[in-house]
Design a protein around this motif. Structure first.
Motif, PDB file in Angstrom:
ATOM      1  N   SER A   1       0.840  -1.206   0.000  1.00  4.60           N
ATOM      2  CA  SER A   1       0.000   0.000   0.000  1.00  4.60           C
ATOM      3  C   SER A   1       0.872   1.252   0.000  1.00  4.60           C
ATOM      4  O   SER A   1       2.053   1.212   0.352  1.00  4.60           O
ATOM      5  CB  SER A   1      -0.934   0.001   1.210  1.00  4.60           C
TER       6      SER A   1
ATOM      7  N   PRO B   1      -3.723  -4.636  -9.853  1.00 10.38           N
ATOM      8  CA  PRO B   1      -3.216  -3.320  -9.457  1.00 10.38           C
ATOM      9  C   PRO B   1      -1.749  -3.080  -9.812  1.00 10.38           C
ATOM     10  O   PRO B   1      -1.208  -2.020  -9.495  1.00 10.38           O
ATOM     11  CB  PRO B   1      -3.403  -3.335  -7.929  1.00 10.38           C
TER      12      PRO B   1
ATOM     13  N   MET C   1      -5.936  -6.075  -1.058  1.00 14.43           N
ATOM     14  CA  MET C   1      -6.616  -5.432  -2.178  1.00 14.43           C
ATOM     15  C   MET C   1      -8.057  -5.089  -1.827  1.00 14.43           C
ATOM     16  O   MET C   1      -8.577  -4.042  -2.208  1.00 14.43           O
ATOM     17  CB  MET C   1      -6.559  -6.342  -3.410  1.00 14.43           C
TER      18      MET C   1
ATOM     19  N   ALA D   1      -8.768  -1.870  -4.072  1.00 16.58           N
ATOM     20  CA  ALA D   1      -7.831  -1.762  -5.191  1.00 16.58           C
ATOM     21  C   ALA D   1      -8.552  -1.913  -6.522  1.00 16.58           C
ATOM     22  O   ALA D   1      -9.659  -2.442  -6.610  1.00 16.58           O
ATOM     23  CB  ALA D   1      -6.745  -2.831  -5.055  1.00 16.58           C
TER      24      ALA D   1
ATOM     25  N   GLU E   1      -7.510   4.951  -6.246  1.00 15.15           N
ATOM     26  CA  GLU E   1      -7.230   3.572  -5.827  1.00 15.15           C
ATOM     27  C   GLU E   1      -6.157   3.438  -4.752  1.00 15.15           C
ATOM     28  O   GLU E   1      -6.030   2.374  -4.157  1.00 15.15           O
ATOM     29  CB  GLU E   1      -6.834   2.721  -7.036  1.00 15.15           C
TER      30      GLU E   1
END
Length: 469
Positions: free
Chosen positions: A87, A145, A154, A159, A426
């Motif tokens: 992340s 992603p 995710m 995501a 996102e």
């Protein structure tokens, strides 16, 4: 977002000490307080300083996650869920210390229901591992992603990625979740039915909650059939505006594009050097179509006509898997490639998303802003969704460069909000974009606070993320 805005949540020293003692006795070698391992579980790809947990539990199953949460809940100790750590907004930092629950060992496929086009998996399995497992079934999980992220992570960050223009985001592809709530209770948010009108949509409440409402222990996911044929390629354009307008026209015409990615000239320069390609150094669109052999051929030809109308060069496309794989790997390596533009610098990636009709305006204004600010910052984008990313190359030890970055990110977010967009398409909020969430949603953030307080009254689930309490 300035560093001064990252508030430290008050530590519960006595509770943490008790939890460490209990968890060490319970998990033995699968619990660690070593600094190196704790630092790995707090690394951040932003310039936000790492804030380490006090210990890391490597859970093998949902019962162990529940047991860990129950210990932490009893002693009011923060919990930070951890998948693969990919992340981008400080999500895995531990501003009040606490326990990182690493679910990477929970990587099993529990069930594949091929007839129903769904599967049940544990949160630590990555998208590549799942698709390798599914290969012989003729099915695949489409959300991509870029990073080989864990599916639990995710879901937690909602995501999306390169295929979202056709297949949607994690919001659209998660059917149900098993979650350990802040009080240690396990719940299932929904059944496997393809739709339901039964009660509140708890699945989508948890999807995108970034670990602030619970720890995901299993996911039921929608699957897709592997397309009969895939065509894809690259099309150069004379200007970024022309490329963005080609995206807009493609979407508005209803052309069923599976992926349509925009890269600016600076990013193409970096990609050529890193991936040993020879693309024209100008704005380019990476495009892919899924369907039948006749369908993808027709779609590619139609896109070529759109591109030509807007001054694009020949759309060079192929149905050969190895050729497409090389191009898409180069696109996925964009982050690593841009580091070569300024050796020794750190790439700080940020994203915004705007209505598709404003994409060209927003990108053009952003490029002008980058030039005026004297920044080195290539642009890539999931353009079919109006979502784009800027990777700003800075020396993160230089306060002046950090200040210039912060000022640019603020202008970028205000620009997107002013065009009816969002501060993040996102990447999520994490620590990095809390101030912009307030600007974007105003009073709705108070509703989020009410939900957080109701479900997590002691604020132990990933505290200091998304909203300030």
């Amino acid at each position: 977002m300035a560093l001064k805005d990252i508030k430290l949540v008050e530590r519960n020293e006595s509770g943490i000490a008790l939890a460490l003692q209990i968890l060490k006795q319970r998990f033995g070698d699968r619990f660690s307080t070593g600094e190196a391992l704790r630092r790995q579980h707090a690394h951040t790809t932003t310039y936000i300083p790492a804030q380490l947990p006090d210990g890391v539990v490597f859970a093998d199953n949902a019962d162990e996650v529940q047991e860990t949460v129950q210990v932490c809940a009893e002693h009011k100790v923060p919990i930070i869920p951890f998948g693969t750590g990919t992340s981008l907004e400080g999500h895995i930092n531990a501003p009040a210390g606490g326990i990182s629950i690493d679910v990477s060992r929970m990587d099993r496929v529990i069930q594949v229901n091929a007839e129903d086009l769904d599967c049940v998996v544990e949160p630590g399995i990555t998208r590549k591992q799942l698709n390798e497992y599914l290969r012989d079934t003729g099915l695949f999980f489409p959300i991509d992603p870029g990073a080989d992220a864990s599916l639990g992570g995710m879901a937690a960050t909602r995501a999306s990625g390169t295929n979202a223009v056709r297949y949607g985001t994690m919001r659209d592809n998660v059917i149900s979740l098993d979650v350990v709530m802040p009080n240690g209770r396990k719940i299932t948010t929904a059944k496997r039915a393809r739709k339901s009108s039964a009660g509140y949509d708890l699945t989508r409440l948890i999807v995108g909650s970034e670990g602030t409402l619970g720890v995901i222990t299993s996911l039921t996911l929608r699957l897709q059939g592997i397309p009969q044929a895939i065509s894809g390629g690259v099309c150069p354009f004379p200007t970024l505006e022309a490329a963005a307008n080609a995206v807009i026209m493609t979407i508005q015409m209803g052309l069923p594009v599976a992926r349509i990615e925009l890269v600016n000239a600076l990013q193409v320069q970096a990609i050529n050097a890193y991936s040993k390609l020879s693309l024209p150094v100008s704005p380019c669109l990476f495009v892919e179509f899924h369907g039948t052999e006749a369908g993808v051929k027709e779609q590619a030809e139609t896109f070529g006509e759109i591109a030509a109308e807007l001054g694009g060069a020949d759309f060079i496309w192929s149905t050969r898997e190895e050729e497409r794989a090389k191009l898409w790997q180069a696109r996925h390596d964009a982050y690593w490639s841009c580091l070569g533009l300024r050796p020794g610098a750190k790439a700080i990636a940020t994203d915004v998303c705007v209505p598709i009709s404003r994409l060209a305006d927003c990108i053009a204004e952003t490029e002008a802003d980058i030039a005026e600010a004297g920044l080195l910052a290539p642009i890539v984008g999931h353009a079919g969704d109006g979502n784009f990313h800027v990777s700003v190359l800075i020396d993160d030890t230089d306060p002046k460069e950090i200040e210039a970055l912060e000022n640019f990110v603020e202008r970028l977010n205000l620009r997107a909000l002013g065009m009816g967009g969002t501060c993040t398409g996102e990447h999520g909020i994490g620590q990095g974009k809390m101030a912009f969430l307030e600007l974007e949603l105003g009073g709705a953030v108070d509703v989020m606070r009410s939900i957080k307080r109701a479900l997590d009254p002691d604020n132990i689930m990933n505290p200091g993320k998304i909203i300030r309490l």
